[in-house]
Design an enzyme around this catalytic site. Structure first.
Site, short mmCIF file in Angstrom:
data_model
loop_
_atom_site.label_atom_id
_atom_site.label_comp_id
_atom_site.label_asym_id
_atom_site.label_seq_id
_atom_site.Cartn_x
_atom_site.Cartn_y
_atom_site.Cartn_z
N ASP A 101 -2.84 3.63 7.72
CA ASP A 101 -1.63 4.03 6.66
C ASP A 101 -1.39 5.34 7.15
OD1 ASP A 101 -2.44 1.93 6.22
OD2 ASP A 101 -2.66 1.73 4.21
N HIS A 159 0.77 -1.51 0.06
CA HIS A 159 0.06 -0.01 -0.16
C HIS A 159 0.97 1.35 0.21
CE1 HIS A 159 -4.62 1.10 0.96
NE2 HIS A 159 -3.91 1.75 -0.23
N HIS A 191 4.47 0.99 4.05
CA HIS A 191 3.00 0.99 3.68
C HIS A 191 2.36 1.02 4.86
CE1 HIS A 191 1.85 -3.30 5.76
NE2 HIS A 191 2.91 -2.71 6.66
#
Ligand code: DIR
Ligand code: MN
Ligand code: MN
Ligand code: MN
Length: 314
Positions: free
Chosen positions: A123, A96, A136
């Protein structure tokens, strides 16, 4: 609606190998053919390649900074080009941390965005609040205008300018949020539908409120950043940081149907599919096929059924 697919086989935003296999697994499960079968023109731009950084020493706590910065610069350019080519982009991760480049490139092409971040995690750690050093867990902090004073300069990140406002961000599915992250979410007044709100309101009301909120924010193009760990690990176990108590398959699909229904969907990330993390082959299959179904939901597949506009029964 035409779809432009970009593979980003990148794993250095976290420590577990295997997540770089996501793009090809999702393709092998038939994404392109299935999109075309539902009347959606799709073009595959293939996989990006990324430079290696053999001496990528940690910067403070943060690992693989140079590799992550460089990969995201490349991804940003790719997403920008595919947007300029007129497509709705689909970025297949990869981890991510790639949302940095995907959202930056999207915004570079179309301007002010709304971001819907579907994830067990926020995040939104900064390089200074992270306890894992994994990038991430940090992409949102790099993107937000409001957090720039909190994010130190890092090697291979000088290209990156913040491009997202906290009021244009909505989270769905949160259930594992670090203290520093929770502070930022409250301090910035970010719209958050954690699993508690999903339990209280049901996914129907969550999406009604999400779409109303984005509407009052001015109907900007929507960037949907979908971490497959948002879904319960009974359904999507093949992911690096599974968290119990997640969205059901049906919740997950409903999110895509409703975002699609706004007519504003302009880019999608599907990240954190890692086939080396499931205990069984069935776990891998279930995770990948869920990722495919979520993408099909983004591009018009309805559970009530579909038929072509010009269809006439014999
Ligand atoms: C944790 C985990 N908050 C971190 N984050 C994850 O590393 O900052 N994000 N797993 O997807
Ligand atoms: Mn084209
Ligand atoms: Mn995530
Ligand atoms: Mn996550």
């Amino acid at each position: 609606p035409t779809v432009g697919i970009i593979g980003a086989p990148f794993s250095k935003g976290q420590p577990r190998g295997g997540v770089e296999k996501g793009p090809d697994l999702i393709r092998t499960a038939g994404l392109l053919q299935k999109l075309q079968e539902q009347g959606c023109e799709a073009k595959d731009y293939g996989n990006l390649t990324f430079d290696e950084f053999p001496d990528d020493e940690p910067v403070g706590q943060v690992k693989n900074v140079r590799a992550v910065g460089s990969a995201n610069q490349r991804l940003s350019e790719a997403v920008k080009a595919v947007k300029k080519d007129g497509h709705t982009t689909v970025m297949l991760g990869g981890d991510h941390s790639l949302a940095i480049g995907s959202i930056h490139g999207h915004s570079a092409a179309v301007g002010q965005l709304s971001v819907v971040w579907v994830d067990a995690h926020a995040d939104i750690n900064t390089p200074l609040t992270t306890t894992t050093g994994n990038m991430h867990g940090q992409p949102v902090s790099f993107l937000l205008h409001e957090l720039q004073s909190k994010v130190p300069a890092l090697p291979n990140f000088s290209w990156l300018k913040p491009c997202l406002s906290a009021r244009d961000l909505v989270y769905i599915g949160l259930r594992d949020v670090d203290p520093g992250e929770h502070y930022f979410l409250k301090f910035l007044g970010v719209k958050v539908f954690s699993m508690t709100e999903v339990d209280r309101l049901g996914i129907g009301k969550v999406m009604e409120e999400t779409c109303d909120y984005l509407c009052t924010r001015g109907n900007n193009p929507i960037h949907l950043s979908y971490d497959v760990d948002a879904i319960d690990p009974t359904v999507t176990p093949a992911t690096g940081t599974p968290v119990v108590g997640g969205l059901t398959y049906r919740d997950g699909i409903y999110i895509t149907e409703q975002i699609r229904h706004t007519g504003l969907l302009s880019a999608v990330d599907m990240v954190e599919v890692n086939p080396l993390r499931a205990q069984t082959e069935e776990g891998v299959r279930s995770t990948v096929s869920t990722a495919v179904d979520l993408l099909l939901g983004c591009f018009g597949r309805l559970r009530e059924g579909n038929h072509p506009q010009d269809y006439v029964p014999p």
